[in-house]
Design a protein around this motif. Structure first.
Motif, PDB file in Angstrom:
ATOM      1  N   UNK A  84       0.862  -1.175   0.000  1.00 61.36           N
ATOM      2  CA  UNK A  84       0.000   0.000   0.000  1.00 61.36           C
ATOM      3  C   UNK A  84       0.904   1.233   0.000  1.00 61.36           C
ATOM      4  N   UNK A  85       0.323   2.405  -0.044  1.00 60.83           N
ATOM      5  CA  UNK A  85       1.111   3.633  -0.172  1.00 60.83           C
ATOM      6  C   UNK A  85       2.037   3.858   1.015  1.00 60.83           C
ATOM      7  N   UNK A  86       1.574   3.552   2.210  1.00 59.91           N
ATOM      8  CA  UNK A  86       2.405   3.718   3.405  1.00 59.91           C
ATOM      9  C   UNK A  86       3.584   2.746   3.353  1.00 59.91           C
ATOM     10  N   UNK A  87       3.344   1.523   2.938  1.00 59.15           N
ATOM     11  CA  UNK A  87       4.431   0.539   2.851  1.00 59.15           C
ATOM     12  C   UNK A  87       5.464   0.940   1.800  1.00 59.15           C
ATOM     13  N   UNK A  88       5.019   1.486   0.674  1.00 57.81           N
ATOM     14  CA  UNK A  88       5.970   1.948  -0.338  1.00 57.81           C
ATOM     15  C   UNK A  88       6.792   3.105   0.212  1.00 57.81           C
ATOM     16  N   UNK A  89       6.141   4.008   0.926  1.00 58.89           N
ATOM     17  CA  UNK A  89       6.851   5.122   1.551  1.00 58.89           C
ATOM     18  C   UNK A  89       7.910   4.603   2.522  1.00 58.89           C
ATOM     19  N   UNK A  90       7.546   3.626   3.334  1.00 63.29           N
ATOM     20  CA  UNK A  90       8.493   3.032   4.279  1.00 63.29           C
ATOM     21  C   UNK A  90       9.644   2.359   3.549  1.00 63.29           C
ATOM     22  N   UNK A  91       9.348   1.692   2.438  1.00 63.19           N
ATOM     23  CA  UNK A  91      10.386   1.014   1.649  1.00 63.19           C
ATOM     24  C   UNK A  91      11.407   2.032   1.138  1.00 63.19           C
ATOM     25  N   UNK A  92      10.919   3.116   0.544  1.00 64.42           N
ATOM     26  CA  UNK A  92      11.823   4.146   0.013  1.00 64.42           C
ATOM     27  C   UNK A  92      12.619   4.780   1.147  1.00 64.42           C
ATOM     28  N   UNK A  93      11.962   5.061   2.247  1.00 65.80           N
ATOM     29  CA  UNK A  93      12.635   5.673   3.399  1.00 65.80           C
ATOM     30  C   UNK A  93      13.727   4.759   3.946  1.00 65.80           C
ATOM     31  N   UNK A  94      13.402   3.472   4.113  1.00 69.39           N
ATOM     32  CA  UNK A  94      14.390   2.520   4.641  1.00 69.39           C
ATOM     33  C   UNK A  94      15.594   2.375   3.719  1.00 69.39           C
ATOM     34  N   UNK A  95      15.356   2.414   2.415  1.00 70.85           N
ATOM     35  CA  UNK A  95      16.480   2.321   1.478  1.00 70.85           C
ATOM     36  C   UNK A  95      17.426   3.498   1.671  1.00 70.85           C
ATOM     37  N   UNK A  96      16.872   4.683   1.898  1.00 73.06           N
ATOM     38  CA  UNK A  96      17.706   5.850   2.164  1.00 73.06           C
ATOM     39  C   UNK A  96      18.494   5.703   3.452  1.00 73.06           C
ATOM     40  N   UNK A  97      17.849   5.198   4.484  1.00 70.11           N
ATOM     41  CA  UNK A  97      18.514   4.992   5.782  1.00 70.11           C
ATOM     42  C   UNK A  97      19.640   3.964   5.643  1.00 70.11           C
ATOM     43  N   UNK A  98      19.424   2.965   4.790  1.00 69.15           N
ATOM     44  CA  UNK A  98      20.438   1.928   4.570  1.00 69.15           C
ATOM     45  C   UNK A  98      21.595   2.422   3.702  1.00 69.15           C
ATOM     46  N   UNK A  99      21.510   3.655   3.233  1.00 61.22           N
ATOM     47  CA  UNK A  99      22.605   4.225   2.452  1.00 61.22           C
ATOM     48  C   UNK A  99      22.462   4.081   0.947  1.00 61.22           C
ATOM     49  N   UNK A 100      21.306   3.630   0.484  1.00 63.04           N
ATOM     50  CA  UNK A 100      21.090   3.552  -0.970  1.00 63.04           C
ATOM     51  C   UNK A 100      20.841   4.965  -1.475  1.00 63.04           C
ATOM     52  N   UNK A 101      21.611   5.405  -2.423  1.00 66.54           N
ATOM     53  CA  UNK A 101      21.459   6.771  -2.923  1.00 66.54           C
ATOM     54  C   UNK A 101      20.725   6.834  -4.249  1.00 66.54           C
ATOM     55  N   UNK A 102      20.456   5.671  -4.847  1.00 61.97           N
ATOM     56  CA  UNK A 102      19.788   5.644  -6.142  1.00 61.97           C
ATOM     57  C   UNK A 102      18.852   4.438  -6.230  1.00 61.97           C
ATOM     58  N   UNK A 103      17.592   4.731  -6.508  1.00 63.02           N
ATOM     59  CA  UNK A 103      16.601   3.676  -6.736  1.00 63.02           C
ATOM     60  C   UNK A 103      16.182   3.767  -8.195  1.00 63.02           C
ATOM     61  N   UNK A 104      16.296   2.659  -8.911  1.00 65.07           N
ATOM     62  CA  UNK A 104      15.858   2.601 -10.306  1.00 65.07           C
ATOM     63  C   UNK A 104      14.583   1.767 -10.374  1.00 65.07           C
ATOM     64  N   UNK A 150       5.366  12.590   0.463  1.00 66.52           N
ATOM     65  CA  UNK A 150       4.441  13.363   1.308  1.00 66.52           C
ATOM     66  C   UNK A 150       4.211  12.631   2.633  1.00 66.52           C
ATOM     67  N   UNK A 151       4.045  11.319   2.569  1.00 68.92           N
ATOM     68  CA  UNK A 151       3.861  10.515   3.784  1.00 68.92           C
ATOM     69  C   UNK A 151       5.108  10.588   4.660  1.00 68.92           C
ATOM     70  N   UNK A 152       6.286  10.407   4.058  1.00 76.30           N
ATOM     71  CA  UNK A 152       7.551  10.444   4.809  1.00 76.30           C
ATOM     72  C   UNK A 152       7.724  11.754   5.560  1.00 76.30           C
ATOM     73  N   UNK A 153       7.253  12.842   4.953  1.00 76.95           N
ATOM     74  CA  UNK A 153       7.431  14.165   5.531  1.00 76.95           C
ATOM     75  C   UNK A 153       6.223  14.626   6.346  1.00 76.95           C
ATOM     76  N   UNK A 154       5.321  13.697   6.636  1.00 80.78           N
ATOM     77  CA  UNK A 154       4.105  14.007   7.396  1.00 80.78           C
ATOM     78  C   UNK A 154       3.350  15.207   6.817  1.00 80.78           C
ATOM     79  N   UNK A 155       3.299  15.261   5.512  1.00 81.82           N
ATOM     80  CA  UNK A 155       2.593  16.334   4.826  1.00 81.82           C
ATOM     81  C   UNK A 155       1.247  15.808   4.328  1.00 81.82           C
ATOM     82  N   UNK A 156       0.229  16.646   4.322  1.00 86.07           N
ATOM     83  CA  UNK A 156      -1.091  16.178   3.890  1.00 86.07           C
ATOM     84  C   UNK A 156      -1.132  15.858   2.394  1.00 86.07           C
ATOM     85  N   UNK A 157      -1.949  14.902   2.076  1.00 84.69           N
ATOM     86  CA  UNK A 157      -2.179  14.539   0.681  1.00 84.69           C
ATOM     87  C   UNK A 157      -3.552  13.896   0.633  1.00 84.69           C
ATOM     88  N   UNK A 158      -4.288  14.121  -0.435  1.00 81.49           N
ATOM     89  CA  UNK A 158      -5.645  13.584  -0.483  1.00 81.49           C
ATOM     90  C   UNK A 158      -5.629  12.065  -0.416  1.00 81.49           C
TER      91      UNK A 158
END
Length: 159
Positions: A84-104, A150-158
Motif C-alpha cells: 500500500x502507499x504507506x508501505x511503499x513510503x516506508x520502503x523508500x525511506x528505509x532504502x535511504x537509511x540503509x545508504x542507498x542513494x539511487x533507486x531505479x 508526502x507521507x515520509x514528511x508528514x505532509x497532507x495529501x488527499x
C-alpha cells in the motif's frame, strides 16, 4: 536520493506527458528524478511465444545498459509484492537509511520485463493483478512516489 525511472518506449499521449511533467515538478523538492527511456521493439499481432521472448530479451538488454551498478533496482512485475502507499513510503525511506542513494524503478514494454532484468532486480513490485499500459504505469508510479514522499514528511495529501 536519486529516483530513476527506466522504461521501454516513449510516451506518445499528451495527457500522459502532462501528468508525468506535473509529478516530476512536484517531486523535484524531495529527490533528484531522472528518466531513461529505451526504444521498444515492434510486436506483431499473433507473434509466437518464441518471438515474444526474443522481443522481451532485446528490450531487457537495452534496459540493462541503463541500470547502473549502484542502483537499487525495483522491477515492476505482475508477480511482485503488492504494497500500500504507506508501505511503499516506508520502503523508500528505509532504502535511504540503509545508504542507498539511487533507486531505479524499471518498467517493461507491452510484453513485460525480460528475465535478465528480473534477475538483476533487488525487489519486484506489483501495483495490481491487472495489466496496465506501460505508458500509463509511469504516471501512476510517479504519483505513488510523490505520495510516498508526502507521507515520509508528514505532509497532507488527499486520500
Amino acid at each position: 536520493m536519486e529516483i530513476r525511472i527506466v522504461t521501454v518506449g516513449k510516451i506518445k499521449e499528451k495527457y500522459l506527458n502532462d501528468g508525468i511533467a506535473e509529478y516530476a515538478k512536484r517531486l523535484s523538492r524531495y529527490c533528484k528524478l531522472t528518466f531513461c527511456q529505451v526504444p521498444d521493439e515492434k510486436t506483431p499481432d499473433k507473434a509466437s511465444d518464441a518471438l515474444n521472448e526474443q522481443i522481451k530479451n532485446t528490450e531487457a538488454q537495452r534496459l540493462m545498459k541503463q541500470i547502473r551498478e549502484q542502483d537499487y533496482v525495483i522491477a515492476l512485475a505482475l508477480d511482485g509484492k503488492m504494497l500500500d502507499s504507506v508501505e511503499l513510503s516506508e520502503k523508500i525511506s528505509h532504502l535511504g537509511v540503509e545508504g542507498k542513494s539511487s533507486i531505479a524503478f524499471v518498467i517493461g514494454g507491452s510484453l513485460g520485463l525480460g528475465e535478465e532484468v528480473l534477475r538483476r532486480a533487488d525487489y519486484k513490485l506489483s501495483f495490481s493483478k491487472m495489466t496496465f499500459p506501460h505508458q500509463l504505469m509511469q504516471m501512476i508510479l510517479l504519483e505513488q512516489i510523490y505520495r510516498s514522499y508526502r507521507i515520509m514528511n508528514n505532509e497532507p495529501y488527499h486520500k
